[in-house]
Design a protein around this motif. Sequence first.
Motif, PDB file in Angstrom:
ATOM      1  N   ARG A 265       0.824  -1.214   0.000  1.00 27.43           N
ATOM      2  CA  ARG A 265       0.000   0.000   0.000  1.00 27.43           C
ATOM      3  C   ARG A 265       0.856   1.261   0.000  1.00 27.43           C
ATOM      4  NH1 ARG A 265      -5.393  -0.744   1.564  1.00 27.43           N
ATOM      5  NH2 ARG A 265      -5.476   1.388   2.337  1.00 27.43           N
ATOM      6  N   ILE A 266       2.041   1.199   0.609  1.00 21.92           N
ATOM      7  CA  ILE A 266       2.949   2.344   0.665  1.00 21.92           C
ATOM      8  C   ILE A 266       4.365   1.879   0.346  1.00 21.92           C
ATOM      9  CG2 ILE A 266       1.551   3.559   2.384  1.00 21.92           C
ATOM     10  CD1 ILE A 266       3.671   2.726   4.479  1.00 21.92           C
ATOM     11  N   GLU A 267       5.262   2.853   0.180  1.00 23.06           N
ATOM     12  CA  GLU A 267       6.678   2.566  -0.060  1.00 23.06           C
ATOM     13  C   GLU A 267       7.499   3.003   1.156  1.00 23.06           C
ATOM     14  OE1 GLU A 267       7.742   1.062  -2.802  1.00 23.06           O
ATOM     15  OE2 GLU A 267       5.703   0.978  -3.614  1.00 23.06           O
ATOM     16  N   GLU A 268       8.758   2.548   1.202  1.00 19.03           N
ATOM     17  CA  GLU A 268       9.656   2.907   2.298  1.00 19.03           C
ATOM     18  C   GLU A 268       9.852   4.419   2.385  1.00 19.03           C
ATOM     19  OE1 GLU A 268      10.321  -1.377   1.639  1.00 19.03           O
ATOM     20  OE2 GLU A 268      10.019   0.379   0.344  1.00 19.03           O
ATOM     21  N   ARG A 269       9.769   5.097   1.259  1.00 19.99           N
ATOM     22  CA  ARG A 269       9.954   6.548   1.254  1.00 19.99           C
ATOM     23  C   ARG A 269       8.919   7.239   2.134  1.00 19.99           C
ATOM     24  NH1 ARG A 269       9.384   9.492  -4.445  1.00 19.99           N
ATOM     25  NH2 ARG A 269       7.282   8.629  -4.162  1.00 19.99           N
ATOM     26  N   SER A 270       7.698   6.693   2.166  1.00 18.44           N
ATOM     27  CA  SER A 270       6.648   7.275   2.996  1.00 18.44           C
ATOM     28  C   SER A 270       7.002   7.161   4.473  1.00 18.44           C
ATOM     29  CB  SER A 270       5.318   6.569   2.717  1.00 18.44           C
ATOM     30  OG  SER A 270       4.299   7.065   3.552  1.00 18.44           O
ATOM     31  N   VAL A 271       7.567   6.026   4.881  1.00 17.55           N
ATOM     32  CA  VAL A 271       7.975   5.837   6.276  1.00 17.55           C
ATOM     33  C   VAL A 271       9.081   6.810   6.623  1.00 17.55           C
ATOM     34  CG1 VAL A 271       8.829   4.188   7.976  1.00 17.55           C
ATOM     35  CG2 VAL A 271       7.377   3.403   6.095  1.00 17.55           C
ATOM     36  N   TYR A 272      10.040   6.953   5.726  1.00 13.04           N
ATOM     37  CA  TYR A 272      11.160   7.877   5.940  1.00 13.04           C
ATOM     38  C   TYR A 272      10.656   9.309   6.148  1.00 13.04           C
ATOM     39  CZ  TYR A 272      15.406  10.551   5.023  1.00 13.04           C
ATOM     40  OH  TYR A 272      16.458  11.439   5.112  1.00 13.04           O
ATOM     41  N   GLN A 273       9.690   9.710   5.348  1.00 12.38           N
ATOM     42  CA  GLN A 273       9.147  11.064   5.464  1.00 12.38           C
ATOM     43  C   GLN A 273       8.426  11.271   6.787  1.00 12.38           C
ATOM     44  OE1 GLN A 273       6.745  11.334   1.911  1.00 12.38           O
ATOM     45  NE2 GLN A 273       8.428  12.136   0.671  1.00 12.38           N
ATOM     46  N   MET A 274       7.682  10.274   7.246  1.00 16.02           N
ATOM     47  CA  MET A 274       6.968  10.409   8.512  1.00 16.02           C
ATOM     48  C   MET A 274       7.924  10.507   9.692  1.00 16.02           C
ATOM     49  SD  MET A 274       3.543   8.020   8.158  1.00 16.02           S
ATOM     50  CE  MET A 274       4.384   6.534   7.631  1.00 16.02           C
ATOM     51  N   LEU A 275       9.081   9.841   9.576  1.00 13.67           N
ATOM     52  CA  LEU A 275      10.061   9.870  10.661  1.00 13.67           C
ATOM     53  C   LEU A 275      10.913  11.127  10.635  1.00 13.67           C
ATOM     54  CD1 LEU A 275      11.241   6.140  10.632  1.00 13.67           C
ATOM     55  CD2 LEU A 275      10.007   7.289  12.483  1.00 13.67           C
ATOM     56  N   THR A 276      11.220  11.638   9.436  1.00 16.82           N
ATOM     57  CA  THR A 276      12.110  12.796   9.327  1.00 16.82           C
ATOM     58  C   THR A 276      11.368  14.123   9.297  1.00 16.82           C
ATOM     59  OG1 THR A 276      12.140  12.518   6.916  1.00 16.82           O
ATOM     60  CG2 THR A 276      13.919  11.476   8.183  1.00 16.82           C
ATOM     61  N   ILE A 277      10.060  14.085   9.004  1.00 13.44           N
ATOM     62  CA  ILE A 277       9.232  15.304   9.044  1.00 13.44           C
ATOM     63  C   ILE A 277       8.103  15.039  10.028  1.00 13.44           C
ATOM     64  CG2 ILE A 277       7.993  17.030   7.678  1.00 13.44           C
ATOM     65  CD1 ILE A 277       9.288  15.867   5.178  1.00 13.44           C
ATOM     66  N   PRO A 278       8.420  15.006  11.325  1.00 11.70           N
ATOM     67  CA  PRO A 278       7.410  14.638  12.328  1.00 11.70           C
ATOM     68  C   PRO A 278       6.300  15.671  12.452  1.00 11.70           C
ATOM     69  CG  PRO A 278       9.425  15.395  13.393  1.00 11.70           C
ATOM     70  CD  PRO A 278       9.731  15.309  11.936  1.00 11.70           C
ATOM     71  N   SER A 279       5.104  15.248  12.119  1.00  8.80           N
ATOM     72  CA  SER A 279       3.942  16.135  12.193  1.00  8.80           C
ATOM     73  C   SER A 279       2.693  15.286  12.017  1.00  8.80           C
ATOM     74  CB  SER A 279       4.003  17.198  11.096  1.00  8.80           C
ATOM     75  OG  SER A 279       2.761  17.862  10.965  1.00  8.80           O
ATOM     76  N   LYS A 280       1.604  15.722  12.643  1.00  6.07           N
ATOM     77  CA  LYS A 280       0.349  14.991  12.452  1.00  6.07           C
ATOM     78  C   LYS A 280      -0.087  15.061  10.990  1.00  6.07           C
ATOM     79  CE  LYS A 280      -2.519  18.961  13.802  1.00  6.07           C
ATOM     80  NZ  LYS A 280      -3.565  19.449  14.746  1.00  6.07           N
ATOM     81  N   ASN A 281       0.409  16.068  10.259  1.00  2.62           N
ATOM     82  CA  ASN A 281       0.063  16.204   8.837  1.00  2.62           C
ATOM     83  C   ASN A 281       0.900  15.291   7.946  1.00  2.62           C
ATOM     84  OD1 ASN A 281      -1.837  18.296   9.395  1.00  2.62           O
ATOM     85  ND2 ASN A 281      -0.148  19.764   9.534  1.00  2.62           N
ATOM     86  N   SER A 282       1.948  14.675   8.521  1.00  2.46           N
ATOM     87  CA  SER A 282       2.808  13.801   7.733  1.00  2.46           C
ATOM     88  C   SER A 282       2.271  12.378   7.642  1.00  2.46           C
ATOM     89  CB  SER A 282       4.218  13.762   8.347  1.00  2.46           C
ATOM     90  OG  SER A 282       4.829  15.037   8.257  1.00  2.46           O
ATOM     91  N   TRP A 283       1.277  12.058   8.444  1.00  2.00           N
ATOM     92  CA  TRP A 283       0.733  10.700   8.453  1.00  2.00           C
ATOM     93  C   TRP A 283       0.162  10.338   7.090  1.00  2.00           C
ATOM     94  CZ3 TRP A 283       0.976   6.328  10.923  1.00  2.00           C
ATOM     95  CH2 TRP A 283      -0.030   5.376  10.778  1.00  2.00           C
ATOM     96  N   ASP A 284       0.576   9.204   6.558  1.00  5.66           N
ATOM     97  CA  ASP A 284       0.107   8.716   5.267  1.00  5.66           C
ATOM     98  C   ASP A 284      -1.246   8.028   5.482  1.00  5.66           C
ATOM     99  OD1 ASP A 284      -0.377   7.317   2.861  1.00  5.66           O
ATOM    100  OD2 ASP A 284       1.774   7.159   2.464  1.00  5.66           O
ATOM    101  N   HIS A 285      -2.299   8.604   4.933  1.00  4.68           N
ATOM    102  CA  HIS A 285      -3.646   8.100   5.195  1.00  4.68           C
ATOM    103  C   HIS A 285      -3.992   6.833   4.410  1.00  4.68           C
ATOM    104  CE1 HIS A 285      -4.894  11.338   7.855  1.00  4.68           C
ATOM    105  NE2 HIS A 285      -4.226  12.162   7.067  1.00  4.68           N
ATOM    106  N   ARG A 286      -3.050   6.345   3.636  1.00  4.83           N
ATOM    107  CA  ARG A 286      -3.244   5.026   3.028  1.00  4.83           C
ATOM    108  C   ARG A 286      -3.009   3.921   4.056  1.00  4.83           C
ATOM    109  NH1 ARG A 286       0.881   5.326  -1.850  1.00  4.83           N
ATOM    110  NH2 ARG A 286       2.062   6.375  -0.163  1.00  4.83           N
ATOM    111  N   ILE A 287      -2.410   4.292   5.175  1.00  4.33           N
ATOM    112  CA  ILE A 287      -2.114   3.326   6.234  1.00  4.33           C
ATOM    113  C   ILE A 287      -3.348   3.160   7.118  1.00  4.33           C
ATOM    114  CG2 ILE A 287      -0.655   2.827   8.234  1.00  4.33           C
ATOM    115  CD1 ILE A 287       1.457   4.665   6.957  1.00  4.33           C
ATOM    116  N   LEU A 288      -3.681   1.919   7.419  1.00  3.69           N
ATOM    117  CA  LEU A 288      -4.801   1.624   8.307  1.00  3.69           C
ATOM    118  C   LEU A 288      -4.281   1.372   9.713  1.00  3.69           C
ATOM    119  CD1 LEU A 288      -6.781  -0.850   6.007  1.00  3.69           C
ATOM    120  CD2 LEU A 288      -7.090   1.627   6.235  1.00  3.69           C
ATOM    121  N   LEU A 289      -4.857   2.029  10.694  1.00  5.67           N
ATOM    122  CA  LEU A 289      -4.489   1.793  12.082  1.00  5.67           C
ATOM    123  C   LEU A 289      -4.779   0.344  12.424  1.00  5.67           C
ATOM    124  CD1 LEU A 289      -3.673   2.939  14.915  1.00  5.67           C
ATOM    125  CD2 LEU A 289      -6.107   3.369  15.290  1.00  5.67           C
ATOM    126  N   SER A 290      -3.777  -0.388  12.898  1.00  2.00           N
ATOM    127  CA  SER A 290      -4.004  -1.790  13.231  1.00  2.00           C
ATOM    128  C   SER A 290      -4.984  -1.892  14.386  1.00  2.00           C
ATOM    129  CB  SER A 290      -2.685  -2.483  13.580  1.00  2.00           C
ATOM    130  OG  SER A 290      -2.074  -1.850  14.689  1.00  2.00           O
TER     131      SER A 290
END
Length: 325
Positions: A265-290
């Motif tokens: 559903r997502i790529e590693e680049r999306s994870v990298y961005q969420m970790l390096t640009i910490p913000s509630k707006n950085s969350w990738d909404h393609r991800i489903l909360l487990s």
Amino acid sequence: MYRYLLNISYIGTNFRGIQKTINKAAESQVDTKTIQGCIELACRALHPKNEIQTVLSSRTDAGVHALHSTLHIDLERHNSEPYEAENVTSILNRMLLKNALPIRVLSTQQVPNTFHCRFHARGRTYLYRFAVAKNGVTDTERLKNQNFKAFIPVEELDRCLFLQNSTFDIERLRDATQMFLGLHDFRSFMSVSRQHSPTRDHPRYTVRTIDEIKLKPGKSAAIGANAELAESIYDYWEIEFKAKAFLYKQVRRIVGTLLALATGRIEERSVYQMLTIPSKNSWDHRILLSPPLGLYLCRVHYDANDLKLQPTTVKQNESSPAATN
């Protein structure tokens, strides 16, 4: 007044969470929809002189389970003698069983009155269980086939996340766990709770260090023929996370992210961005909360020295008659 550490376990499926939510206007009531409320109800059987008030070491949400969690409580008997720890365990478990509550006290320990179960915790270990169908089908195929019915053992209902996906890449998930290790600002991976505090908006609040992440094969919790059938259909997996403390829903968001990677559903680049640009707006909404059903609090870690009674306290207790109430 003596302080006791209760080591507890529970199945959280039918609870609103561990923390009681009765407001001050209804202090006389007992919140039996929470773990803490049920424990305090059971403590009434001890008939202490003081008001029953427990303190939690960790919070878990509705549907989350615990193999080991802790809380502490101060108790004063009418004869001013300490309770015997084994009797406290026995009495509480008898009350919990009588009320058909899926909570058990593993053990009770008298601790120094200066001990705090939350502030003295050195770390916490969480585990997430999931199972992937060996010959899984994609969500699209499942929707097309209205007659598709996945087998889930009744013993595993609300205890494990079952996935049907033909392209699940467990090695990609394993590699991605390394991205979360160490010190990070996990603001992108924190949900906002109803009891949101302004201090949680401070950048330093969302900085956490994850010490360990372990992915290992699991096994079915079913028994007999159900276990054989389940393990012939599914590959079971467990992910363990160890850190001093976690943010609200942090583990479930990380697991959701790892599963999104493994299913493409997502790529590693999306994870990298969420970790390096910490913000509630950085969350990738393609991800489903487990979902909470697969999450277990496995262990609250303490230094044994913090649990030891002072010699004067031990001497006083040894000279007191055994407590049976």
